[in-house]
Design a protein around this motif. Structure first.
Motif, PDB file in Angstrom:
ATOM      1  N   TYR A  95      -7.713  -2.201   6.388  1.00 37.24           N
ATOM      2  CA  TYR A  95      -7.936  -1.862   4.919  1.00 37.24           C
ATOM      3  C   TYR A  95      -7.928  -3.197   4.453  1.00 37.24           C
ATOM      4  O   TYR A  95      -8.863  -3.364   3.527  1.00 37.24           O
ATOM      5  N   ILE A 136       0.901  -1.002   0.046  1.00 35.38           N
ATOM      6  CA  ILE A 136      -0.099  -0.063  -0.125  1.00 35.38           C
ATOM      7  C   ILE A 136       1.024   1.359  -0.112  1.00 35.38           C
ATOM      8  O   ILE A 136       1.450   1.743   1.122  1.00 35.38           O
ATOM      9  N   ASP A 137       1.130   1.589  -1.240  1.00 33.64           N
ATOM     10  CA  ASP A 137       1.998   2.991  -1.557  1.00 33.64           C
ATOM     11  C   ASP A 137       3.413   2.735  -0.488  1.00 33.64           C
ATOM     12  O   ASP A 137       3.624   3.805   0.258  1.00 33.64           O
ATOM     13  N   TYR A 184      -6.650   3.876   7.912  1.00 34.84           N
ATOM     14  CA  TYR A 184      -5.719   3.543   6.916  1.00 34.84           C
ATOM     15  C   TYR A 184      -5.248   4.399   5.828  1.00 34.84           C
ATOM     16  O   TYR A 184      -6.132   5.155   5.565  1.00 34.84           O
ATOM     17  N   PRO A 185      -4.229   4.468   5.291  1.00 31.78           N
ATOM     18  CA  PRO A 185      -3.079   3.675   5.503  1.00 31.78           C
ATOM     19  C   PRO A 185      -2.319   4.134   6.604  1.00 31.78           C
ATOM     20  O   PRO A 185      -2.551   5.223   7.151  1.00 31.78           O
ATOM     21  N   LYS A 223      -2.727  12.360  -0.799  1.00 35.72           N
ATOM     22  CA  LYS A 223      -3.736  11.191  -1.090  1.00 35.72           C
ATOM     23  C   LYS A 223      -4.950  12.094  -1.142  1.00 35.72           C
ATOM     24  O   LYS A 223      -6.035  11.631  -1.561  1.00 35.72           O
ATOM     25  N   ASP A 226       1.980   6.256   6.409  1.00 36.67           N
ATOM     26  CA  ASP A 226       2.233   7.502   5.676  1.00 36.67           C
ATOM     27  C   ASP A 226       2.724   8.653   6.468  1.00 36.67           C
ATOM     28  O   ASP A 226       1.981   8.889   7.508  1.00 36.67           O
ATOM     29  N   GLN A 231     -12.483   6.504  -1.014  1.00 38.18           N
ATOM     30  CA  GLN A 231     -10.808   6.206  -0.739  1.00 38.18           C
ATOM     31  C   GLN A 231     -10.728   4.876  -0.848  1.00 38.18           C
ATOM     32  O   GLN A 231      -9.442   4.616  -1.179  1.00 38.18           O
ATOM     33  N   LEU A 247      -7.167   3.662  -3.027  1.00 37.86           N
ATOM     34  CA  LEU A 247      -6.103   2.992  -2.467  1.00 37.86           C
ATOM     35  C   LEU A 247      -5.957   1.456  -3.279  1.00 37.86           C
ATOM     36  O   LEU A 247      -4.738   0.962  -3.555  1.00 37.86           O
ATOM     37  N   PHE A 269      -9.276   9.248   5.494  1.00 39.95           N
ATOM     38  CA  PHE A 269      -7.940   8.327   5.757  1.00 39.95           C
ATOM     39  C   PHE A 269      -7.730   8.118   7.195  1.00 39.95           C
ATOM     40  O   PHE A 269      -6.390   8.510   7.634  1.00 39.95           O
ATOM     41  N   ASP A 301      -4.501  -6.556  -4.116  1.00 39.83           N
ATOM     42  CA  ASP A 301      -4.941  -5.688  -4.651  1.00 39.83           C
ATOM     43  C   ASP A 301      -4.631  -5.614  -6.191  1.00 39.83           C
ATOM     44  O   ASP A 301      -5.275  -5.151  -6.878  1.00 39.83           O
TER      45      ASP A 301
END
Length: 392
Positions: A228, A8-9, A108-109, A120, A112, A149, A153, A105, A57
């Motif tokens: 998430y 995730i990113d 989650y995430p 985001k 970050d 959102q 993601l 957000f 994902d």
């Protein structure tokens, strides 16, 4: 036990998928990818319900657009989206979008930086604004950003807007009408499901109105699910099934909380408990049991089903394959028809309220008019002349 690592990113989240061995996990992954290659929605529906859903994902990026009917060309561009949305007229709800995006957000995430979260939020604002500007007839609702959102993601930029646009116009359109009445009509089905599955629990829960289910059904559970991996897994099932499936998920959660709910005697405490989604959900078991509940008591067997508009997404999305073939113009047409029904219902209710408020006057007028009519009617005259004199 097989493990899957979600990226995730840049952050990794290890998720126990519940598979006993690596070959079983690889077999399911192969089956999903093959179904995606063939755009086989029937197979994807079955795979979404089974353990682990779409697993990762990377696979969801292929499966979700297919379930929603999004087509992407070889250049990575989605159908019908070529012009810049930034030049389009501002949507009337953009002010509320900005306020809600600032609160996004939350769960989650987790890893970050503030700069990454701000980026985001900027992307989320653009995503929502683009969808609303391209479909200005839709009304934004609080909680819509929670759904968006998740899509931001999971999906890459090339398919986000098209997927959310089709979700909005064809799947959650009832919530984007200018009235809350269609949303309430959906909630009325939850007590019907409980009545059919567990009459004793229904009698206990029915002491409070089903508005406790509104935040979760309105947002596809994205407002209250805090992990998430859980919400992505749940979205697999919700996107793979017809729109009413969300109501059955909530009803199944209530059924699983039977013992806990019978400890609450006061309607206010019962409402409070029902409005708080448990965080220890066994999602695979929940989804399988919900599918079984749906098969036992399908929507058309429920008493309140006849009150649901034929333009509601509950009835226009009975077949996911058919929905994937619908166009955004179809969604607009269903919206306008449903909207006209709501306007007519409001006018009817206003007339009825006015009539009730003036019922004494209306009754007097009706009685008076009736008396005049019968006195002048030939049948009344003949009846009066035929009465013997000793009656006068």
């Amino acid at each position: 036990m097989a493990w899957d690592y979600k990226v995730i990113d840049g952050s990794e989240e290890k998720t126990d998928l519940g598979f006993r061995d690596e070959p079983a996990l690889n077999h399911k992954r192969t089956r999903i990818l093959d179904a995606c290659k063939r755009r086989d929605i029937d197979d994807l529906q079955a795979l979404a319900i089974s353990r682990g859903g779409f697993l990762t994902d990377a696979i969801r990026c292929q499966a979700w657009p297919i379930l929603l009917g999004v087509h992407v060309d070889q250049r990575g561009e989605q159908d019908g989206i070529s012009d810049s949305w930034t030049t389009l007229k501002k949507h009337r709800d953009e002010g509320q979008v900005k306020l809600d995006v600032n609160r996004s957000f939350v769960y989650y995430p987790n890893d970050d930086t503030q700069a990454q979260l701000d980026e985001k939020k900027s992307q989320l604002s653009d995503l929502i604004t683009e969808v609303l500007r391209r479909q200005p007839y839709l009304c934004y609702f609080q909680g819509y950003h929670d759904i968006c959102q998740v899509f931001l993601l999971v999906l890459p930029p090339a398919t986000r807007a098209a997927a959310v646009a089709r979700l909005s116009a064809l799947r959650i359109r009832d919530f984007m009408l200018p009235s809350l009445n269609p949303s309430v009509a959906q909630l009325r089905l939850i007590p019907d499901i409980l009545r059919a599955a567990d009459p004793t629990l229904y009698a206990h829960v029915s002491r409070t109105e089903p508005f406790f289910a509104l935040p979760d059904t309105l947002t596809m559970f994205a407002h209250n699910v805090r992990r998430y991996s859980d919400i992505a897994r749940l979205f697999d099932a919700l996107l793979a099934r017809e729109q009413a499936f969300t109501l059955y998920v909530f009803a199944q959660i209530v059924l699983r909380r039977r013992d806990e709910l019978f400890l609450q005697d006061e309607p206010d405490m019962l409402h409070f408990t029902l409005s708080k989604l448990p965080q220890d959900l066994d999602l695979d078991a929940l989804i399988v049991n919900t599918a079984a509940l749906f098969e036992r008591f399908p929507p058309e067997s429920l008493r309140s089903w006849r009150s649901v508009s034929s333009s509601s997404t509950l009835k226009t999305v009975r077949d996911v394959s058919a929905c994937a073939a619908q166009t955004l113009e179809d969604g607009h047409r269903f919206f306008e028809k449903h909207h006209r029904e709501l306007i007519w219902a409001q006018r009817r209710d206003k007339v009825l309220r006015t009539a009730w408020a003036n019922r004494a006057l209306i009754l007097a007028v009706v009685v008076g008019a009736g008396a005049v009519y019968f006195r002048k009617a030939p049948i009344w005259s003949n009846l009066a002349w035929s009465v013997p004199d000793h009656y006068f």
